[in-house]
Every structure is written in structure tokens, then in C-alpha cells.
Design an enzyme around this catalytic site. Structure first.
Site, short mmCIF file in Angstrom:
data_model
loop_
_atom_site.label_atom_id
_atom_site.label_comp_id
_atom_site.label_asym_id
_atom_site.label_seq_id
_atom_site.Cartn_x
_atom_site.Cartn_y
_atom_site.Cartn_z
N HIS A 2 -5.32 -5.45 5.02
CA HIS A 2 -7.21 -5.78 6.45
C HIS A 2 -7.10 -4.69 6.52
O HIS A 2 -7.80 -4.32 7.38
CB HIS A 2 -6.80 -6.64 7.14
CG HIS A 2 -6.44 -8.19 6.48
ND1 HIS A 2 -5.49 -9.20 6.96
CD2 HIS A 2 -6.80 -9.04 5.13
CE1 HIS A 2 -5.78 -9.83 6.65
NE2 HIS A 2 -7.20 -9.66 5.54
N ARG A 40 -11.03 -1.95 -5.04
CA ARG A 40 -10.39 -1.88 -4.06
C ARG A 40 -8.57 -2.77 -3.92
O ARG A 40 -8.77 -2.96 -5.57
CB ARG A 40 -10.82 -3.60 -3.48
CG ARG A 40 -9.85 -4.34 -2.43
CD ARG A 40 -10.01 -5.84 -2.65
NE ARG A 40 -8.62 -6.19 -1.01
CZ ARG A 40 -8.01 -7.38 -1.18
NH1 ARG A 40 -8.08 -8.00 -2.24
NH2 ARG A 40 -7.19 -7.51 -0.33
N GLU A 79 -15.50 -5.09 4.64
CA GLU A 79 -15.14 -4.24 3.43
C GLU A 79 -15.45 -3.89 2.25
O GLU A 79 -15.12 -2.63 1.58
CB GLU A 79 -13.88 -4.68 3.36
CG GLU A 79 -12.54 -5.60 4.07
CD GLU A 79 -12.16 -6.28 3.47
OE1 GLU A 79 -11.20 -6.36 3.65
OE2 GLU A 79 -12.26 -7.30 3.69
N ARG A 104 0.06 -19.89 5.00
CA ARG A 104 0.80 -18.91 5.41
C ARG A 104 1.74 -19.82 6.46
O ARG A 104 0.42 -18.84 7.37
CB ARG A 104 0.31 -17.13 5.72
CG ARG A 104 0.06 -16.83 3.36
CD ARG A 104 -0.20 -15.30 3.48
NE ARG A 104 -1.97 -15.37 2.88
CZ ARG A 104 -2.42 -14.31 3.32
NH1 ARG A 104 -1.77 -12.84 3.31
NH2 ARG A 104 -3.43 -14.48 2.32
N ASN A 125 -13.36 -5.74 -7.13
CA ASN A 125 -12.70 -6.33 -6.28
C ASN A 125 -11.67 -6.94 -7.45
O ASN A 125 -12.29 -8.22 -7.75
CB ASN A 125 -12.69 -7.33 -5.16
CG ASN A 125 -11.63 -7.75 -4.89
OD1 ASN A 125 -10.23 -7.30 -5.27
ND2 ASN A 125 -11.48 -7.90 -3.51
#
Ligand code: AMP
Length: 408
Positions: free
Chosen positions: A180, A91, A385, A241, A7
């Protein structure tokens, strides 16, 4: 087969090495401060103390070289030589409309990912640096890319279109993509296994609640809707956020506060959410602790955060005309029984009966937190993931035509 999962960010890079026979993680770690002085490589092998190495790592190619050196290190390594890595999976945040599944990297795939730089200017260029760095160090090893957006490409237009002039969609592909996806995909499959029912027959709502957070309505195994949009800013309230807000707030704030567009963008992404409302932290652990000590601002932040999740769950039950199971996952979803309780307390009308003791249990295994007679099951399913990236990569490498397998 051993698969290295990468990643890559702009100044950091995380890795996990999988043995696909057992799906065990042989080693994992990260490189931080790439391109700055004193870069740090942290490397971990099961049951052994973490190794930290500080050195100058000026670019991603050097970072990958350092990772490979560590993986084959006499004392700290787990491989005899780098030929023991048979494939690499990356990813990639944005696959736009081009990628609806994971693919092996070739010239065309790289070109297409480059075309998507505009949609993910902070992420996709960094992923490309990761791919180039692996190419430079392991030129003969096949690489795959697994996209955060791909799982949501099954959303119908009524879910993914914004109600703005369609010329913007045609010209610039302005639409909702969702993120996601790897996590929603992984936990929906795990949930079906846990429920011992075919995924294709289930109506699921998956709530990935971590630093970033999103809900997804998964109808018969396919994403039908999700709360994040063109970027990961839309939807739920998150650590820093804002999530959903009236778009008119943006020009209004620019005028009133004499801010630039970039400053407001930064405010909505980095200085909003739990952090802004609580004034303390973006970390749910600190919010709950402070709320329990009587801090009113922390309480408001907690309630707003849970309320937004509950609203999305309600909306998705309507969107799918029912729900079989609601699934919590990621840092907050897996660990905060307080948050799960607050979300579920407004869902009794739909037949959700939370079992407090089950909700309080801590485990790394999928589990049910509702009573046995609850009409709707609520599950906690740990996400993974990296494992899904490794599995997709493995599958793609196995499916490769024989001529390609010989000369990657
Ligand atoms: P993730 O993005 O999935 O890694 O989630 C990270 C977030 O999970 C952290 O910022 C914390 O807010 C949250 N988290 C981790 N452990 C707990 C816990 N025990 N209780 C509440 N929140 C937690």
C-alpha cells in the site's frame, strides 16, 4: 498530457485515463474475466451511464486493444485517436529491494520485475502481461511502473528484518517489504498539505483500512515501519486475512486438521479475518449492521479488528517517540465512523480527543475529526493511488533525456 493508468491482474484489468493539466479523470473502467468466455468491459465517462460490453477477450493484449477502442469510440470515447495517449503508468505490487522509486520501463526493468516473480507470484506476472500488452498496442508510448513496496524501502533494518537466520535474507531476500506504499505516500503528502506543515518535520501514522489493511509509521516524510511484511498477510486483521499470528499455528493446524500447506495458506489469506470471526461477511458495512442488531460474533470481529489497529498505532507512537497526526484512509478508514471511534477510544492517554460530530461528517475532502485542542490530530484523507501513479509517470516522462524522448 494524457496518461493511462493500468492495474493489471491475472484475469482482470482496471484503467483510468488522466488529463495531467487538470488532473481530471477523463474515463475509467475495467475488463473482467480475461481468458474466460464472456469477458466484460465496463467503461465510465463522467456524468454518463456506464457502458458494458460482453465479448471474448482471450488475453491482456486483446483487453488493452478493447480499452483503446473504447477510449477512441465515436460515441463513448474521449479521445480522437490513440496518439492522444502520451504515457502509460502501471501499478506493480512487488519491487523487492531493487526498486525504491517509480521508473520508466526498459529491458532491464522488465528483467528485474521478472526476477521478483517468486515474491509476488499472483501479482507480478500479471503486471508483466499488462506491460507487454501495452507494448503490443502502443509500441511508441513510454511506460512507467509504480511499486506498492517502493515507499517502504526507507525502513531501517531494525524494522524490516525478521529475527530468523540471516542466511534466509541473504539467499532469498526474506524480509519485510510492506505494501500500500502508493496510498501511504499519497495520504501522508495530503495530510501535510492539510496541516500546512512541511512533511519533513512531521511524525505521521497512516492507517490504510480497506479490504486489505496496513498501518505505517512515517517519520519526516519517510516510511519508518509498516504492518505488512514479506507478503500482505502480516499485520492488521483484514477482511479475509488473519494478519499477525504465531507462526507455530501453521504446522499445528496442518497436523491436527490434516491439511496441506497450500490449504492453510489459503485459509489464512481467504477464509480468515472479519469473515472467519463474524461468520457473516468480510465487508465492514455488514459487520457493523449485524453488530448493531445484537450479533455477538460480529461485535467480537469488530472489536478485534479495531483493537489490532489501536495496538499498531500505540507501537508506532513509541517507535517514533511521538506523533503529530493519525490518518485514516481507504474503504473502511474513509467511511466507517464507528470503526474510527472504536480505534480512537483507546488513545486518550496520548492526547487524542475525538469530536463525534466531525467524525460523523461524510466528505470526499481531507478533514480533521478531533477537537481543536486535541494534542494529536486525527484526519480522514481520501486516498487516490491512481492519481499518484499518473503523477509519477508524468514526472518521469518530463525528466526523460531528450534523445530517449524522441525514440522511446
Ligand atoms: P477498499 O479495499 O479500500 O476498496 O475498501 C473496500 C471495503 O471498504 C469494503 O469491503 C467495505 O468493507 C468497506 N466499506 C466501504 N464503504 C463502507 C462504509 N460506508 N462503512 C464501512 N465500511 C465500508
Amino acid at each position: 498530457m494524457n496518461i493511462l493508468v493500468i492495474n493489471a491482474g491475472s484475469s482482470s484489468l482496471k484503467y483510468q485515463l488522466y488529463n495531467m493539466k487538470t488532473e481530471d479523470v477523463l474515463a475509467k473502467g475495467r475488463v473482467e474475466r480475461i481468458g474466460m468466455d464472456s469477458s466484460i468491459l465496463t467503461h465510465e465517462v463522467d456524468h454518463q451511464p456506464e457502458v458494458r460490453e460482453v465479448s471474448e477477450i482471450l488475453d491482456h493484449t486483446t483487453a488493452i486493444k478493447k480499452v483503446l477502442d473504447m477510449l477512441t469510440h465515436k460515441k463513448f470515447g474521449v479521445l480522437r485517436n490513440i496518439q492522444d495517449i502520451q504515457a502509460v503508468g502501471h501499478r506493480v505490487v512487488h519491487g523487492g529491494e531493487t526498486f525504491s522509486r517509480s521508473v520508466l520501463v526498459d529491458q532491464n526493468v522488465k528483467l528485474e520485475i521478472r526476477k521478483l516473480f517468486d515474491l509476488a507470484p499472483l501479482h507480478n506476472p500479471a503486471h508483466m502481461m499488462g506491460i507487454a500488452a501495452v507494448e503490443a498496442n502502443l509500441p511508441d508510448v513510454p511506460q512507467a511502473v509504480v511499486f506498492d513496496t517502493a515507499f517502504h524501502q526507507t525502513m531501517p533494518p531494525s524494522s524490516f528484518m525478521y529475527a530468523i537466520p540471516t542466511v534466509l535474507y541473504r539467499k532469498h531476500k526474506i524480509r519485510r517489504y510492506g505494501f500500500h506504499g502508493t496510498s501511504h505516500d499519497y495520504v501522508s503528502k495530503s495530510a501535510a498539505e492539510f496541516l500546512e506543515r512541511p512533511l519533513e518535520e512531521l511524525k505521521l501514522i497512516t492507517c490504510h483500512i480497506g479490504n486489505g489493511a496496513s498501518c505505517a509509521a512515517i517519520l519526516n516524510g519517510k516510511s519508518f515501519d509498516t504492518s505488512m511484511g514479506m507478503t500482505p498477510l502480516e499485520g492488521l486483521m483484514m477482511g479475509t486475512r488473519s494478519g499477525d499470528l504465531d507462526p507455530a499455528v501453521v504446522p499445528f493446524t496442518i497436523n491436527k486438521e490434516e491439511l496441506t500447506l497450500n490449504e492453510v495458506n489459503s485459509m489464512l489469506n481467504k477464509h480468515s479475518g472479519l469473515l472467519a470471526i463474524s461468520g457473516i461477511s468480510s465487508d465492514m458495512r455488514e459487520i457493523v449492521e449485524s453488530m448493531n442488531e445484537g450479533n455477538e460474533k460480529a461485535k467480537l470481529a469488530f472489536e478485534m479488528y479495531a483493537y489490532r489497529i489501536r495496538k499498531y498505532i500505540g507501537a508506532y507512537i513509541a517507535a517514533m517517540d511521538g506523533v503529530d497526526a493519525i490518518i485514516f484512509t481507504a474503504g473502511v478508514g474513509e467511511n466507517s465512523d464507528a470503526l474510527r471511534k472504536e480505534v480512537c477510544k483507546g488513545l486518550t492517554f496520548f492526547g487524542v480527543r475525538l469530536e463525534e460530530q466531525r467524525n460523523a461528517v461524510r466528505s470526499s475532502q481531507p478533514r480533521r475529526i478531533t477537537t481543536d485542542d486535541s494534542v494529536v490530530s486525527v484526519l480522514v484523507v481520501p486516498t487516490n493511488e491512481e492519481l499518484l501513479i499518473a503523477r509519477d509517470t508524468y514526472q518521469l516522462v518530463l525528466e526523460r533525456p531528450a534523445d530517449e524522448a524522441e525514440s522511446p
